[in-house]
Write an enzyme that holds these catalytic residues in place. Sequence first.
Site, mmCIF file in Angstrom:
data_model
loop_
_atom_site.group_PDB
_atom_site.id
_atom_site.type_symbol
_atom_site.label_atom_id
_atom_site.label_comp_id
_atom_site.label_asym_id
_atom_site.label_seq_id
_atom_site.Cartn_x
_atom_site.Cartn_y
_atom_site.Cartn_z
ATOM 1 N N LEU A 99 61.650 50.375 -77.488
ATOM 2 C CA LEU A 99 62.325 48.987 -77.604
ATOM 3 C C LEU A 99 62.489 48.540 -76.140
ATOM 4 C CD1 LEU A 99 65.194 50.332 -79.733
ATOM 5 C CD2 LEU A 99 63.562 48.964 -80.674
ATOM 6 N N ASP A 100 62.409 47.176 -76.151
ATOM 7 C CA ASP A 100 62.680 46.533 -74.587
ATOM 8 C C ASP A 100 63.997 47.090 -74.061
ATOM 9 O OD1 ASP A 100 60.443 45.120 -75.031
ATOM 10 O OD2 ASP A 100 61.367 43.348 -75.744
ATOM 11 N N LYS A 101 64.187 47.034 -72.746
ATOM 12 C CA LYS A 101 65.155 47.658 -71.957
ATOM 13 C C LYS A 101 66.499 47.070 -72.400
ATOM 14 C CE LYS A 101 65.877 46.458 -67.764
ATOM 15 N NZ LYS A 101 65.852 46.439 -66.345
ATOM 16 N N ARG A 201 60.925 38.016 -79.916
ATOM 17 C CA ARG A 201 61.550 37.158 -78.959
ATOM 18 C C ARG A 201 60.609 36.034 -78.918
ATOM 19 N NH1 ARG A 201 61.973 40.981 -73.931
ATOM 20 N NH2 ARG A 201 62.636 39.114 -72.709
#
Length: 253
Positions: A99-101, A201
Amino acid sequence: MQKILKDAQKAYKLLSLQENCSNNEAKSLIDRGLVSVNGKKLQIARALLSPQTKFQIQKPNAITEIFRDSQILALAKPAFLTSEEVAKSYPQWVLLHRLDKETSGILLLVKDQSEFHLKAKEAFKQMQVKKHYIAIVEGILEEECEITAPLLIKKGKSAKVEISKNGEGQKAITKIRPLEISGKKTKLDIEIKTGKTHQIRVHLAHLKHPIIGDTLYGAKPANRILLHAYSIALLGYNFVCPPPEEFTFKDNL
């Protein structure tokens, strides 16, 4: 105006004074996205700010365990920690996905190269994993839709993904369903058939409805990117992780 510029100091130096920490520690807090000014995330550690600036610092939530057996470990990843940072706390396991930060939610780990690991990787490859996310986006979205625009990943120091204009690129499928509308914001349930870098996104920005806080793809600044991995199902397992309180509509989103 000239006096303000003359007295201005670099943000990380002001933060180090406010928090009584080293310049390096202050810069790290800013670089990790944990520092805000007037409700907006501070993007640049070297930005010049007034000495009277008041900083707000977020602390990442604790990593919590959702489920564990001999094959799989399901964790609730907090925002502001990378997947790799989370995995370091579990040395007997390896990441099944990432997962992205700033994305919170379910993160899965497995035993490296186990039979289950190989089956799970194949399930991802064959698009047999069902993943749902919750996001809050700018603007009003009233209809369900499916986005299939292919993605181009630009290589560099940090990932940046674009929609392919000539139809080439990586296959990406994103289904969105409105859950709630408040003012000029919409909360969405998002199902992805594929798991490409920044897929959700970029696809939402492509619709002109970027995720709140996602400045990389055109959104206005906020405390964090409001994207949460809500549920994942694969190979007979089904995990759910309710979103944190910032996904409840409030006037300050």
